[in-house]
Design a protein around this motif. Sequence first.
Motif, PDB file in Angstrom:
ATOM      1  N   UNK A  29      20.398  26.485 -50.799  1.00 29.91           N
ATOM      2  CA  UNK A  29      20.085  25.856 -49.511  1.00 29.91           C
ATOM      3  C   UNK A  29      19.071  24.722 -49.656  1.00 29.91           C
ATOM      4  N   UNK A  30      18.615  24.478 -50.893  1.00 27.62           N
ATOM      5  CA  UNK A  30      17.651  23.416 -51.140  1.00 27.62           C
ATOM      6  C   UNK A  30      16.204  23.836 -51.003  1.00 27.62           C
ATOM      7  N   UNK A  31      15.969  25.113 -50.757  1.00 24.38           N
ATOM      8  CA  UNK A  31      14.608  25.617 -50.574  1.00 24.38           C
ATOM      9  C   UNK A  31      13.940  25.816 -51.934  1.00 24.38           C
ATOM     10  N   UNK A  32      12.655  25.481 -51.986  1.00 26.29           N
ATOM     11  CA  UNK A  32      11.901  25.557 -53.234  1.00 26.29           C
ATOM     12  C   UNK A  32      11.920  26.971 -53.824  1.00 26.29           C
ATOM     13  N   UNK A  33      12.029  27.022 -55.147  1.00 26.58           N
ATOM     14  CA  UNK A  33      11.916  28.255 -55.920  1.00 26.58           C
ATOM     15  C   UNK A  33      10.852  28.001 -56.979  1.00 26.58           C
ATOM     16  N   UNK A  34       9.841  28.847 -57.020  1.00 26.84           N
ATOM     17  CA  UNK A  34       8.785  28.745 -58.041  1.00 26.84           C
ATOM     18  C   UNK A  34       9.296  29.422 -59.309  1.00 26.84           C
ATOM     19  N   UNK A  35       9.348  28.672 -60.396  1.00 21.60           N
ATOM     20  CA  UNK A  35       9.832  29.215 -61.669  1.00 21.60           C
ATOM     21  C   UNK A  35       8.717  29.838 -62.497  1.00 21.60           C
ATOM     22  N   UNK A  36       7.486  29.401 -62.269  1.00 24.75           N
ATOM     23  CA  UNK A  36       6.346  29.920 -63.034  1.00 24.75           C
ATOM     24  C   UNK A  36       5.155  30.049 -62.100  1.00 24.75           C
ATOM     25  N   UNK A  37       4.931  31.267 -61.580  1.00 23.82           N
ATOM     26  CA  UNK A  37       3.787  31.466 -60.689  1.00 23.82           C
ATOM     27  C   UNK A  37       2.478  31.174 -61.412  1.00 23.82           C
ATOM     28  N   UNK A  38       2.383  31.634 -62.660  1.00 15.44           N
ATOM     29  CA  UNK A  38       1.212  31.333 -63.475  1.00 15.44           C
ATOM     30  C   UNK A  38       1.476  30.003 -64.174  1.00 15.44           C
ATOM     31  N   UNK A  39       0.756  28.984 -63.771  1.00 18.81           N
ATOM     32  CA  UNK A  39       0.999  27.627 -64.255  1.00 18.81           C
ATOM     33  C   UNK A  39       0.478  27.474 -65.687  1.00 18.81           C
ATOM     34  N   UNK A  40       1.355  27.105 -66.625  1.00 19.02           N
ATOM     35  CA  UNK A  40       0.896  26.831 -67.990  1.00 19.02           C
ATOM     36  C   UNK A  40      -0.071  25.637 -67.978  1.00 19.02           C
ATOM     37  N   UNK A  41      -1.018  25.661 -68.874  1.00 17.16           N
ATOM     38  CA  UNK A  41      -2.024  24.594 -68.936  1.00 17.16           C
ATOM     39  C   UNK A  41      -1.384  23.219 -69.020  1.00 17.16           C
ATOM     40  N   UNK A  42      -0.306  23.092 -69.765  1.00 18.47           N
ATOM     41  CA  UNK A  42       0.358  21.794 -69.937  1.00 18.47           C
ATOM     42  C   UNK A  42       1.003  21.292 -68.648  1.00 18.47           C
ATOM     43  N   UNK A  43       1.206  22.167 -67.664  1.00 13.95           N
ATOM     44  CA  UNK A  43       1.844  21.790 -66.402  1.00 13.95           C
ATOM     45  C   UNK A  43       0.867  21.695 -65.229  1.00 13.95           C
ATOM     46  N   UNK A  44      -0.418  21.897 -65.473  1.00 12.07           N
ATOM     47  CA  UNK A  44      -1.395  21.909 -64.377  1.00 12.07           C
ATOM     48  C   UNK A  44      -1.433  20.598 -63.603  1.00 12.07           C
ATOM     49  N   UNK A  45      -1.390  19.473 -64.284  1.00 11.64           N
ATOM     50  CA  UNK A  45      -1.399  18.180 -63.583  1.00 11.64           C
ATOM     51  C   UNK A  45      -0.142  18.011 -62.732  1.00 11.64           C
ATOM     52  N   UNK A  46       0.991  18.456 -63.250  1.00 11.05           N
ATOM     53  CA  UNK A  46       2.231  18.380 -62.477  1.00 11.05           C
ATOM     54  C   UNK A  46       2.164  19.273 -61.249  1.00 11.05           C
ATOM     55  N   UNK A  47       1.581  20.455 -61.399  1.00 16.16           N
ATOM     56  CA  UNK A  47       1.445  21.372 -60.264  1.00 16.16           C
ATOM     57  C   UNK A  47       0.576  20.747 -59.179  1.00 16.16           C
ATOM     58  N   UNK A  48      -0.534  20.157 -59.571  1.00 11.69           N
ATOM     59  CA  UNK A  48      -1.424  19.500 -58.599  1.00 11.69           C
ATOM     60  C   UNK A  48      -0.707  18.355 -57.887  1.00 11.69           C
TER      61      UNK A  48
END
Length: 62
Positions: A29-48
Motif C-alpha cells: 500500500x506504500x506505507x513505510x516499513x522499518x527494516x532496522x529498528x536499531x540503526x547501524x552506526x553507518x546509517x545514522x546520518x541517513x536515519x536523521x
Amino acid sequence: MKLEANRDACISSGNCVMTSEALFDQDDDGVVVILAEDVPEAEEDHAREAVDICPASVLRLV
C-alpha cells in the motif's frame, strides 16, 4: 539509536526509502516499513535525514 514510525499517519511519499533502502521499505500500500529498528552506526546520518525530510513527520529517532 532506534527508529520508530507511525504507519497510520504515513502518506506513502517514499522519501525515507530514497534516503536509505537499508533502513526503510514500503508495503504493497506504500506505507513505510522499518527494516532496522536499531540503526547501524553507518546509517545514522541517513536515519536523521529521513526523519527530517518526511513530509508527514511520521518517523522518529529514540
